[in-house]
Write a protein that holds these residues in place. Sequence first.
Motif, short mmCIF file in Angstrom:
data_model
loop_
_atom_site.label_atom_id
_atom_site.label_comp_id
_atom_site.label_asym_id
_atom_site.label_seq_id
_atom_site.Cartn_x
_atom_site.Cartn_y
_atom_site.Cartn_z
N CYS A 100 0.85 -1.19 0.00
CA CYS A 100 0.00 0.00 0.00
C CYS A 100 0.89 1.24 0.00
CB CYS A 100 -0.95 0.02 1.19
SG CYS A 100 -0.15 0.19 2.79
N ASP A 101 0.32 2.32 -0.49
CA ASP A 101 0.97 3.62 -0.46
C ASP A 101 0.11 4.55 0.37
OD1 ASP A 101 3.30 3.28 -2.12
OD2 ASP A 101 1.94 3.12 -3.82
N LEU A 102 0.76 5.28 1.26
CA LEU A 102 0.10 6.31 2.05
C LEU A 102 0.56 7.65 1.51
CD1 LEU A 102 0.73 4.83 5.62
CD2 LEU A 102 -1.11 4.28 4.00
N TYR A 103 -0.37 8.44 1.01
CA TYR A 103 -0.06 9.71 0.38
C TYR A 103 -0.49 10.87 1.26
CZ TYR A 103 0.33 7.31 -4.16
OH TYR A 103 0.68 6.50 -5.21
N THR A 104 0.30 11.94 1.23
CA THR A 104 -0.11 13.23 1.76
C THR A 104 0.00 14.23 0.62
OG1 THR A 104 0.75 12.67 3.95
CG2 THR A 104 0.29 15.00 3.52
N PHE A 105 -1.06 15.00 0.40
CA PHE A 105 -1.13 15.98 -0.69
C PHE A 105 -1.20 17.40 -0.13
CE2 PHE A 105 -2.65 12.15 -2.68
CZ PHE A 105 -2.29 12.26 -4.01
N LYS A 106 -0.69 18.33 -0.90
CA LYS A 106 -0.87 19.75 -0.63
C LYS A 106 -1.11 20.42 -1.97
CE LYS A 106 1.01 23.86 1.47
NZ LYS A 106 2.16 24.49 2.09
N ASP A 107 -2.22 21.14 -2.08
CA ASP A 107 -2.57 21.82 -3.34
C ASP A 107 -2.56 20.84 -4.53
OD1 ASP A 107 -2.82 24.26 -1.98
OD2 ASP A 107 -0.68 24.67 -2.23
N GLY A 108 -3.02 19.61 -4.29
CA GLY A 108 -3.12 18.62 -5.35
C GLY A 108 -1.82 17.92 -5.71
N MET A 109 -0.73 18.27 -5.05
CA MET A 109 0.57 17.68 -5.33
C MET A 109 0.98 16.77 -4.17
SD MET A 109 1.00 19.04 -8.22
CE MET A 109 2.67 18.66 -8.69
N ILE A 110 1.70 15.70 -4.51
CA ILE A 110 2.17 14.78 -3.47
C ILE A 110 3.33 15.42 -2.71
CG2 ILE A 110 3.22 12.53 -3.00
CD1 ILE A 110 2.07 11.65 -5.78
N VAL A 111 3.18 15.53 -1.40
CA VAL A 111 4.30 15.98 -0.57
C VAL A 111 4.97 14.79 0.11
CG1 VAL A 111 3.50 18.35 -0.27
CG2 VAL A 111 2.78 16.60 1.36
N LEU A 112 4.23 13.67 0.23
CA LEU A 112 4.81 12.45 0.79
C LEU A 112 4.08 11.24 0.22
CD1 LEU A 112 6.68 10.93 2.77
CD2 LEU A 112 4.88 11.20 4.49
N LYS A 113 4.87 10.30 -0.29
CA LYS A 113 4.36 8.99 -0.71
C LYS A 113 5.17 7.97 0.07
CE LYS A 113 3.89 6.00 -4.80
NZ LYS A 113 4.72 4.84 -4.42
N ASP A 114 4.51 7.27 0.97
CA ASP A 114 5.16 6.31 1.88
C ASP A 114 4.68 4.91 1.52
OD1 ASP A 114 6.70 5.40 3.96
OD2 ASP A 114 5.53 6.37 5.54
N THR A 115 5.60 4.03 1.13
CA THR A 115 5.26 2.71 0.62
C THR A 115 5.53 1.63 1.65
OG1 THR A 115 5.71 3.35 -1.66
CG2 THR A 115 5.80 1.01 -1.18
N TYR A 116 4.58 0.67 1.75
CA TYR A 116 4.69 -0.49 2.63
C TYR A 116 4.40 -1.74 1.81
CZ TYR A 116 4.64 2.87 6.39
OH TYR A 116 4.95 3.92 7.21
N ILE A 117 5.15 -2.82 2.07
CA ILE A 117 4.94 -4.06 1.30
C ILE A 117 4.97 -5.29 2.21
CG2 ILE A 117 5.85 -3.21 -0.89
CD1 ILE A 117 8.50 -4.60 -0.23
N LYS A 118 4.37 -6.35 1.69
CA LYS A 118 4.49 -7.69 2.26
C LYS A 118 5.32 -8.47 1.25
CE LYS A 118 0.16 -7.75 4.74
NZ LYS A 118 0.32 -8.36 6.04
N VAL A 119 6.53 -8.85 1.64
CA VAL A 119 7.45 -9.52 0.73
C VAL A 119 7.29 -11.03 0.85
CG1 VAL A 119 9.87 -9.88 0.12
CG2 VAL A 119 9.08 -7.62 0.83
N VAL A 120 7.17 -11.71 -0.26
CA VAL A 120 7.11 -13.16 -0.30
C VAL A 120 8.54 -13.69 -0.37
CG1 VAL A 120 6.29 -15.16 -1.60
CG2 VAL A 120 4.89 -13.07 -1.46
N ARG A 121 8.87 -14.62 0.49
CA ARG A 121 10.24 -15.19 0.50
C ARG A 121 10.23 -16.63 0.11
NH1 ARG A 121 13.57 -12.11 4.92
NH2 ARG A 121 12.18 -10.40 5.23
#
Length: 121
Positions: A100-121
Amino acid sequence: MVTLERLKEVGVQFARRDVEGIVGCFAEDGVFRNAVGAVPEGESYQGHAAIRAFFTGLFQRTPDVRWDHTAEYVTADRGVTEWRRTATLATGERQEWLGCDLYTFKDGMIVLKDTYIKVVR
């Protein structure tokens, strides 16, 4: 406030693997936090040049990478996308994981895109 339509526009740029389109979704000083890195927050890339370099390299290493969205949410200046990522490495190794990606926007622009994953091993 961010809209679901804006969040979907961002997703289109990633689906196209359009580096300039992706970079254009970020504020000049926007930050992309990768899911992996040497620190708990993951490796961070700030500003257009750093974000451009990261995604250019990613698409060169995994030209078939894709994120198929399974859910999208927005509230106020925040957005969330849930997805299944697939890619093939140059070695032929196939990657597939959920994230999943957690986004924070300001004036329609991304100021933070924070990515989280579940990795298959």
